[in-house]
Every structure is written in structure tokens, then in C-alpha cells.
Design a protein around this motif. Structure first.
Motif, PDB file in Angstrom:
ATOM      1  N   TYR A 127      71.387  64.219  30.065  1.00  0.00           N
ATOM      2  CA  TYR A 127      71.909  65.041  28.961  1.00  0.00           C
ATOM      3  C   TYR A 127      72.263  66.460  29.414  1.00  0.00           C
ATOM      4  CZ  TYR A 127      67.300  67.076  29.121  1.00  0.00           C
ATOM      5  OH  TYR A 127      66.170  67.723  29.561  1.00  0.00           O
ATOM      6  N   VAL A 128      72.109  66.724  30.703  1.00  0.00           N
ATOM      7  CA  VAL A 128      72.300  68.096  31.197  1.00  0.00           C
ATOM      8  C   VAL A 128      73.771  68.348  31.507  1.00  0.00           C
ATOM      9  CG1 VAL A 128      71.689  69.734  33.026  1.00  0.00           C
ATOM     10  CG2 VAL A 128      69.991  68.083  32.210  1.00  0.00           C
ATOM     11  N   SER A 129      74.305  69.445  30.970  1.00  0.00           N
ATOM     12  CA  SER A 129      75.671  69.851  31.329  1.00  0.00           C
ATOM     13  C   SER A 129      75.672  71.358  31.567  1.00  0.00           C
ATOM     14  CB  SER A 129      76.650  69.512  30.202  1.00  0.00           C
ATOM     15  OG  SER A 129      76.412  70.342  29.077  1.00  0.00           O
ATOM     16  N   SER A 130      76.633  71.813  32.348  1.00  0.00           N
ATOM     17  CA  SER A 130      76.747  73.255  32.621  1.00  0.00           C
ATOM     18  C   SER A 130      76.942  74.013  31.313  1.00  0.00           C
ATOM     19  CB  SER A 130      77.932  73.524  33.545  1.00  0.00           C
ATOM     20  OG  SER A 130      77.746  72.881  34.772  1.00  0.00           O
ATOM     21  N   ARG A 131      77.725  73.438  30.413  1.00  0.00           N
ATOM     22  CA  ARG A 131      78.013  74.122  29.141  1.00  0.00           C
ATOM     23  C   ARG A 131      76.731  74.343  28.333  1.00  0.00           C
ATOM     24  NH1 ARG A 131      78.789  72.837  24.047  1.00  0.00           N
ATOM     25  NH2 ARG A 131      78.591  70.592  24.370  1.00  0.00           N
ATOM     26  N   LEU A 132      75.906  73.286  28.224  1.00  0.00           N
ATOM     27  CA  LEU A 132      74.665  73.419  27.453  1.00  0.00           C
ATOM     28  C   LEU A 132      73.686  74.375  28.124  1.00  0.00           C
ATOM     29  CD1 LEU A 132      73.690  69.931  25.975  1.00  0.00           C
ATOM     30  CD2 LEU A 132      74.537  71.964  24.803  1.00  0.00           C
ATOM     31  N   VAL A 133      73.639  74.314  29.444  1.00  0.00           N
ATOM     32  CA  VAL A 133      72.743  75.213  30.191  1.00  0.00           C
ATOM     33  C   VAL A 133      73.101  76.663  29.871  1.00  0.00           C
ATOM     34  CG1 VAL A 133      72.332  76.086  32.544  1.00  0.00           C
ATOM     35  CG2 VAL A 133      72.090  73.645  32.058  1.00  0.00           C
ATOM     36  N   LYS A 134      74.401  76.973  29.896  1.00  0.00           N
ATOM     37  CA  LYS A 134      74.839  78.355  29.623  1.00  0.00           C
ATOM     38  C   LYS A 134      74.478  78.758  28.193  1.00  0.00           C
ATOM     39  CE  LYS A 134      79.026  77.552  31.308  1.00  0.00           C
ATOM     40  NZ  LYS A 134      80.405  77.650  31.767  1.00  0.00           N
ATOM     41  N   GLU A 135      74.669  77.820  27.270  1.00  0.00           N
ATOM     42  CA  GLU A 135      74.401  78.129  25.864  1.00  0.00           C
ATOM     43  C   GLU A 135      72.909  78.398  25.645  1.00  0.00           C
ATOM     44  OE1 GLU A 135      76.551  75.726  23.014  1.00  0.00           O
ATOM     45  OE2 GLU A 135      74.815  75.755  21.679  1.00  0.00           O
ATOM     46  N   VAL A 136      72.076  77.534  26.218  1.00  0.00           N
ATOM     47  CA  VAL A 136      70.622  77.677  26.028  1.00  0.00           C
ATOM     48  C   VAL A 136      70.143  79.015  26.597  1.00  0.00           C
ATOM     49  CG1 VAL A 136      68.384  76.742  26.761  1.00  0.00           C
ATOM     50  CG2 VAL A 136      70.144  75.208  25.872  1.00  0.00           C
ATOM     51  N   ALA A 138      71.933  81.745  27.160  1.00  0.00           N
ATOM     52  CA  ALA A 138      72.499  82.859  26.376  1.00  0.00           C
ATOM     53  C   ALA A 138      71.693  83.090  25.101  1.00  0.00           C
ATOM     54  CB  ALA A 138      73.960  82.570  26.036  1.00  0.00           C
ATOM     55  N   LEU A 139      71.114  82.016  24.565  1.00  0.00           N
ATOM     56  CA  LEU A 139      70.363  82.146  23.311  1.00  0.00           C
ATOM     57  C   LEU A 139      68.858  82.314  23.543  1.00  0.00           C
ATOM     58  CD1 LEU A 139      72.369  79.499  21.245  1.00  0.00           C
ATOM     59  CD2 LEU A 139      72.562  81.983  21.146  1.00  0.00           C
ATOM     60  N   GLY A 140      68.485  82.509  24.814  1.00  0.00           N
ATOM     61  CA  GLY A 140      67.098  82.852  25.112  1.00  0.00           C
ATOM     62  C   GLY A 140      66.180  81.678  25.417  1.00  0.00           C
ATOM     63  N   GLY A 141      66.748  80.465  25.567  1.00  0.00           N
ATOM     64  CA  GLY A 141      65.924  79.291  25.879  1.00  0.00           C
ATOM     65  C   GLY A 141      65.712  79.110  27.376  1.00  0.00           C
ATOM     66  N   ARG A 154      69.881  83.511  38.714  1.00  0.00           N
ATOM     67  CA  ARG A 154      71.205  84.154  38.566  1.00  0.00           C
ATOM     68  C   ARG A 154      71.649  84.163  37.107  1.00  0.00           C
ATOM     69  NH1 ARG A 154      73.636  84.698  43.879  1.00  0.00           N
ATOM     70  NH2 ARG A 154      75.513  85.400  42.827  1.00  0.00           N
ATOM     71  N   LEU A 155      71.276  83.125  36.344  1.00  0.00           N
ATOM     72  CA  LEU A 155      71.609  83.093  34.914  1.00  0.00           C
ATOM     73  C   LEU A 155      70.874  84.221  34.189  1.00  0.00           C
ATOM     74  CD1 LEU A 155      71.452  79.238  34.279  1.00  0.00           C
ATOM     75  CD2 LEU A 155      73.444  80.668  33.815  1.00  0.00           C
ATOM     76  N   ARG A 156      69.619  84.421  34.582  1.00  0.00           N
ATOM     77  CA  ARG A 156      68.814  85.475  33.964  1.00  0.00           C
ATOM     78  C   ARG A 156      69.432  86.842  34.273  1.00  0.00           C
ATOM     79  NH1 ARG A 156      63.764  84.751  36.331  1.00  0.00           N
ATOM     80  NH2 ARG A 156      63.622  82.764  35.262  1.00  0.00           N
ATOM     81  N   GLN A 157      69.862  87.020  35.522  1.00  0.00           N
ATOM     82  CA  GLN A 157      70.485  88.297  35.912  1.00  0.00           C
ATOM     83  C   GLN A 157      71.755  88.554  35.094  1.00  0.00           C
ATOM     84  OE1 GLN A 157      71.180  88.005  40.136  1.00  0.00           O
ATOM     85  NE2 GLN A 157      69.007  88.153  40.637  1.00  0.00           N
ATOM     86  N   LYS A 158      72.566  87.504  34.915  1.00  0.00           N
ATOM     87  CA  LYS A 158      73.815  87.656  34.140  1.00  0.00           C
ATOM     88  C   LYS A 158      73.493  88.058  32.705  1.00  0.00           C
ATOM     89  CE  LYS A 158      77.302  85.977  36.765  1.00  0.00           C
ATOM     90  NZ  LYS A 158      78.469  86.758  37.109  1.00  0.00           N
ATOM     91  N   LYS A 159      72.480  87.400  32.135  1.00  0.00           N
ATOM     92  CA  LYS A 159      72.105  87.673  30.743  1.00  0.00           C
ATOM     93  C   LYS A 159      71.623  89.126  30.615  1.00  0.00           C
ATOM     94  CE  LYS A 159      69.488  85.657  26.936  1.00  0.00           C
ATOM     95  NZ  LYS A 159      68.496  86.646  26.521  1.00  0.00           N
ATOM     96  N   ASN A 160      70.761  89.544  31.553  1.00  0.00           N
ATOM     97  CA  ASN A 160      70.247  90.917  31.508  1.00  0.00           C
ATOM     98  C   ASN A 160      71.394  91.928  31.652  1.00  0.00           C
ATOM     99  OD1 ASN A 160      67.707  89.927  31.226  1.00  0.00           O
ATOM    100  ND2 ASN A 160      67.114  90.184  33.369  1.00  0.00           N
ATOM    101  N   ALA A 161      72.321  91.621  32.572  1.00  0.00           N
ATOM    102  CA  ALA A 161      73.451  92.539  32.795  1.00  0.00           C
ATOM    103  C   ALA A 161      74.282  92.671  31.527  1.00  0.00           C
ATOM    104  CB  ALA A 161      74.294  92.033  33.952  1.00  0.00           C
ATOM    105  N   ARG A 162      74.488  91.553  30.840  1.00  0.00           N
ATOM    106  CA  ARG A 162      75.288  91.593  29.607  1.00  0.00           C
ATOM    107  C   ARG A 162      74.572  92.377  28.525  1.00  0.00           C
ATOM    108  NH1 ARG A 162      79.039  86.271  29.109  1.00  0.00           N
ATOM    109  NH2 ARG A 162      80.007  86.645  31.120  1.00  0.00           N
ATOM    110  N   GLU A 163      73.248  92.186  28.441  1.00  0.00           N
ATOM    111  CA  GLU A 163      72.479  92.882  27.403  1.00  0.00           C
ATOM    112  C   GLU A 163      72.465  94.393  27.671  1.00  0.00           C
ATOM    113  OE1 GLU A 163      69.729  89.113  26.102  1.00  0.00           O
ATOM    114  OE2 GLU A 163      68.829  90.664  27.343  1.00  0.00           O
TER     115      GLU A 163
END
Ligand code: PNS
Length: 167
Positions: A127-136, A138-141, A154-163
Motif C-alpha cells: 500500500y506504500v506509494s511516494s504520494r502517500l508518504v509525502k502526504e503523511v 506533510a501532515l505530521g504522521g 530528508r523528508l523531515r528536513q524538507k518539512k522543517n524548512a517549509r515551516e
């Protein structure tokens, strides 16, 4: 006997453990597997192509028959340029099938000498997709265990940078 080279093409934005699972299976089956990161100017990706390549090269460091590369244009032309006779695609569920079949048959029409081989990832990744991973993310999951550790970081770094940008 000549070696069998396979291309595993995709966007890999980002690389997931489902991708890694398929690449591992492919690396056992074929002499060489080339992970081809699509340079697609139309999409607005989270990770740049150089970032995706750097991440994948890090993950597959030491995997002697796995190469990470980029391509643009037709996949079959790229396959020919790499002397690949196989295109590998992962099939997670029936929902993947229709689009994958269209691509496989179009690629066969364009280049009958290249065969598409479908592989199923291990059950935990179906059930894993890149799209769902990004969404989860981005929403803090949490996506722990669904992507390589470096991707999670790296996902965490991107999220922090955006915030930080938004603050
Ligand atoms: O990870 P993705 O986004 O599902 O990968 C799609 C990919 C890269 C396999 C597909 O978009 C592709 O092959 N693009 C290259 C252009 C091309 O050859 N198009 C015709 C294929 S039918």
C-alpha cells in the motif's frame, strides 16, 4: 552468454522501501539493474532530480550490480542506450495494473526487443506509494519503516524548512 541488464524506471519522489524491495529482487534476478530516475520537467517534485539521485546512490552504495542514473525522453530509447533488454516495474495491486499494462504494451510496440517484467513487492509495502508518504509526512504522521532512514530524515528536513519559511 551476454549479461542481462534491466532498467527500473520511475520518479522516486521519494524512494520508498517498496522501491528498494523491488530493486533487491531485480538485483538477484538480473546481472545488472539500472535505477532510472525520470527527469520530468512537468511535475513539481518535492525532491530535485540531483537530490533523488544522491539519496538513491547512498541507499544502494555497496550493491555492486545496482546503478543509479537519470533519463529523459522515451524509456525504450534509454533502455537501448543502456543495452537493457528488460524494464522492471512493481505491481502492488489491481489498481496499478491498467496503467502498467498500457505502458508495457506501448513500450513493446515502440521496442519489441525490450520485455517488461512485473514484480510484486513484499506484503508490508503493497500500500506504500511516494504520494502517500509525502502526504503523511506533510501532515505530521510517521513513515518509519516505509522508507529508508535517510529518506525519512530528508523528508523531515524538507518539512522543517517549509515551516521555517512560512513562519
Ligand atoms: O514512478 P512513475 O512516475 O510511476 O514512473 C513512470 C515512468 C517513469 C515509468 C514513465 O513515466 C515513463 O516511462 N516515462 C518516460 C517517457 C516514456 O517513455 N513514455 C512512454 C511510455 S508508455
Amino acid at each position: 552468454m551476454s549479461e542481462i541488464i534491466a532498467i527500473y524506471p520511475g520518479s522516486f519522489d521519494p524512494l520508498t522501501n517498496g522501491h528498494v524491495d523491488i530493486i533487491q529482487r531485480g538485483s538477484r534476478l538480473f546481472d545488472r539493474i539500472v535505477v532510472g530516475v525520470l527527469v520530468n520537467l512537468e511535475k513539481s517534485p518535492l525532491f530535485t532530480v540531483p537530490e533523488r539521485v544522491e539519496i538513491a546512490r547512498g541507499v544502494f552504495r555497496g550493491w555492486t550490480n545496482v546503478e543509479v542514473d537519470t533519463f529523459d525522453g522515451l524509456l525504450v530509447d534509454y533502455a537501448r542506450s543502456k543495452r537493457a533488454s528488460v524494464i522492471v516495474r512493481g505491481l502492488r495491486a489491481i489498481s496499478d495494473f491498467e496503467f502498467e499494462m498500457q505502458m508495457a504494451l506501448m513500450n513493446r510496440r515502440l521496442s519489441p526487443e525490450v520485455e517488461t517484467v512485473f514484480m510484486m513487492p513484499a506484503e508490508p509495502y503493497t500500500y506504500v506509494s511516494s504520494r502517500l508518504v509525502k502526504e503523511v509526512v506533510a501532515l505530521g504522521g510517521s513513515v518509519t519503516g516505509l522508507v529508508p532512514d535517510v529518506v525519512e530524515e530528508r523528508l523531515r528536513q524538507k518539512k522543517n524548512a517549509r515551516e521555517t519559511m512560512r513562519a
